[in-house]
Write a protein that holds these residues in place. Structure first.
Motif, mmCIF file in Angstrom:
data_model
loop_
_atom_site.group_PDB
_atom_site.id
_atom_site.type_symbol
_atom_site.label_atom_id
_atom_site.label_comp_id
_atom_site.label_asym_id
_atom_site.label_seq_id
_atom_site.Cartn_x
_atom_site.Cartn_y
_atom_site.Cartn_z
ATOM 1 N N MET A 244 -27.263 55.265 -1.182
ATOM 2 C CA MET A 244 -26.000 55.245 -0.451
ATOM 3 C C MET A 244 -25.471 56.658 -0.228
ATOM 4 O O MET A 244 -24.892 56.957 0.820
ATOM 5 C CB MET A 244 -24.972 54.401 -1.197
ATOM 6 C CG MET A 244 -25.268 52.911 -1.182
ATOM 7 S SD MET A 244 -23.878 51.883 -1.755
ATOM 8 C CE MET A 244 -23.710 52.432 -3.457
ATOM 9 N N ALA A 245 -25.678 57.558 -1.198
ATOM 10 C CA ALA A 245 -25.232 58.937 -1.038
ATOM 11 C C ALA A 245 -25.978 59.648 0.087
ATOM 12 O O ALA A 245 -25.477 60.633 0.643
ATOM 13 C CB ALA A 245 -25.419 59.706 -2.350
ATOM 14 N N CYS A 246 -27.172 59.139 0.426
ATOM 15 C CA CYS A 246 -27.923 59.668 1.563
ATOM 16 C C CYS A 246 -27.596 58.927 2.854
ATOM 17 O O CYS A 246 -28.220 59.187 3.895
ATOM 18 C CB CYS A 246 -29.423 59.587 1.287
ATOM 19 S SG CYS A 246 -29.985 60.688 -0.036
ATOM 20 N N GLY A 247 -26.639 58.002 2.791
ATOM 21 C CA GLY A 247 -26.248 57.255 3.970
ATOM 22 C C GLY A 247 -27.107 56.056 4.272
ATOM 23 O O GLY A 247 -26.998 55.475 5.356
ATOM 24 N N LEU A 248 -27.963 55.654 3.330
ATOM 25 C CA LEU A 248 -28.880 54.547 3.563
ATOM 26 C C LEU A 248 -28.246 53.204 3.214
ATOM 27 O O LEU A 248 -27.661 53.057 2.128
ATOM 28 C CB LEU A 248 -30.135 54.687 2.692
ATOM 29 C CG LEU A 248 -31.312 55.504 3.172
ATOM 30 C CD1 LEU A 248 -32.471 55.324 2.213
ATOM 31 C CD2 LEU A 248 -31.724 55.114 4.572
ATOM 32 N N PRO A 249 -28.385 52.183 4.059
ATOM 33 C CA PRO A 249 -28.066 50.823 3.639
ATOM 34 C C PRO A 249 -29.127 50.329 2.654
ATOM 35 O O PRO A 249 -30.261 50.832 2.647
ATOM 36 C CB PRO A 249 -28.097 50.031 4.943
ATOM 37 C CG PRO A 249 -29.013 50.787 5.835
ATOM 38 C CD PRO A 249 -28.856 52.238 5.458
ATOM 39 N N VAL A 250 -28.757 49.354 1.842
ATOM 40 C CA VAL A 250 -29.637 48.871 0.776
ATOM 41 C C VAL A 250 -29.759 47.349 0.864
ATOM 42 O O VAL A 250 -28.753 46.652 1.017
ATOM 43 C CB VAL A 250 -29.088 49.261 -0.612
ATOM 44 C CG1 VAL A 250 -29.960 48.685 -1.724
ATOM 45 C CG2 VAL A 250 -28.973 50.776 -0.736
ATOM 46 N N VAL A 251 -30.994 46.851 0.789
ATOM 47 C CA VAL A 251 -31.246 45.420 0.644
ATOM 48 C C VAL A 251 -31.731 45.211 -0.788
ATOM 49 O O VAL A 251 -32.781 45.742 -1.177
ATOM 50 C CB VAL A 251 -32.293 44.915 1.653
ATOM 51 C CG1 VAL A 251 -32.617 43.447 1.389
ATOM 52 C CG2 VAL A 251 -31.773 45.089 3.083
#
Length: 386
Positions: free
Chosen positions: A305-312
């Protein structure tokens, strides 16, 4: 204060990439205290020999001892074996040192052994619990009372998720001695970057959707569920790729299954990578997936998330506490059909990077260590009156 941290969750020459979260937290804590981390090294790892360099720390000091135990049997004796191993190898020095506090990080056997050591040295102790130490180990009939006794005897129990805090209370720990403390993220290292540049650096295609898995390759982390779910993603995103960054026993099974499914050309098994190489993988990816069967709060979710990535990810442990709907998707554990659909949908969805980064900003190591410092200082003082 002079603090001795006792744990198996710390990098050593025998396992250089282990538990980067404790390395980051403990080294920051050592800016304020004289902190030694004494690491339990499994005797089998010791026999295999060093696999790399020990961690470079700025403030904390480290040492280690060999954890001897009866393999395959007698798991209920591991707490006693851990304590006996430590005392036989380091007992004289431990008695000479004037520690103010013992700090165990992991519930079994580490906390159980530390409780025994605390009684031997007449010292207060604090326990930090992480995930499967309570989610799995505390479900075993002969281990559960040992873990419960160790936690009840601690001045404080620190849980990395509210779900784990609840399990500590179920084991009989008083409410006022249970502290929720989420892990932090190194925002100087984990932050958004140029995706094209990251992919060029890694030799990855510039125009293919990339799903990233980071962690140990073992069944309980859901990596085999992920490979089985990936063909459903390819049905909707034919150019998609799946990258596994990590090592472990399931690596061979993953490679074999990718071949059997006919998707080996879309799957990258990148192997173990140092923690400081993970940001470029996250900056290259379109989303991160962690379909674990049980968890505390995995730092890889916070770092993504700190890299701006969404997570599944799966709806287990503390993951739902830190992953809101605007930052990712939750699915039931072991539900490969739901996982495949969620991944495919997530690749099509327009995500707000700003909202994801705002969520990630709630998890900072500086805030974490300040709270940890207060808990430890309070715990080292005279015990509270009933």
């Amino acid at each position: 204060m002079k603090i001795l941290a006792l744990t198996n969750l710390f990098p050593t020459a025998w396992d250089p990439l282990r538990a980067s979260f404790n390395r980051q937290q403990f080294d920051r804590l050592a800016r304020f205290h004289d902190l030694e981390v004494m690491v339990a090294v499994d005797f089998r790892e010791r026999r295999r020999g060093p696999r790399g360099a020990p961690p470079v720390l700025e403030y904390a000091r480290t040492s280690d001892f060999t954890f001897w135990y009866p393999p395959r049997i007698g798991r209920s004796l591991h707490g006693l074996a851990w304590y006996a191993s430590l005392l036989a190898q380091r007992g004289a020095r431990l008695r000479r040192e004037r520690y103010d506090l013992l700090f165990a990080s992991w519930g079994y056997p580490d906390a159980v052994g530390t409780a025994r050591l605390a009684r031997t040295l007449d010292l207060p102790y604090v326990v930090k619990v992480h995930g499967s130490d309570l989610n799995v180990q505390a479900n075993h009939r002969l281990r559960r009372p040992q873990i419960a006794s160790a936690l009840r005897g601690a001045r404080a129990v620190i849980a990395v998720s509210d779900a784990l805090a609840g399990k500590a209370r179920e084991l009989g720990v008083d409410e006022d001695r249970v502290h929720l403390l989420y892990n932090g993220v190194d925002s100087e290292r984990f932050h958004p970057g140029d995706q094209a540049a990251a992919r060029r650096a890694l030799g990855l295609p510039l125009d293919a959707p990339l799903i990233l898995y980071v962690g140990n390759l073992k069944e309980s982390k859901g990596c085999l569920d992920l490979i089985e779910a990936f063909p459903a993603v390819l049905a909707r995103h034919p150019r998609a790729r799946l990258a596994f960054v990590g090592g472990g026993a399931a690596g061979t099974a993953l490679a074999r299954r990718a071949q059997q499914l006919g998707i080996a050309d879309r799957v990258d098994l990148a192997g173990e990578r140092p923690h400081d190489q993970l940001p470029v993988w996250m900056q290259a990816a379109d989303l991160l997936s962690l379909p674990s069967h049980n968890e505390g709060v995995p730092n890889v979710v916070l770092e993504a998330m700190a890299c701006g990535l969404p997570v599944v990810a799966t709806r287990v442990g503390g993951i739902p506490e830190v992953l809101p709907a605007h930052a990712g998707v939750l699915v039931p554990a072991r539900d490969r059909a739901a996982l495949g659909k969620a991944l495919a949908d997530a690749l099509r969805r327009e995500w707000s990077r700003g909202e994801i980064l705002e969520q990630a900003g709630k998890f900072r190591w500086d805030d974490n260590v300040r709270r940890l410092d207060r808990i430890l200082r309070d715990s080292a003082g005279p015990p509270s009156l009933p």
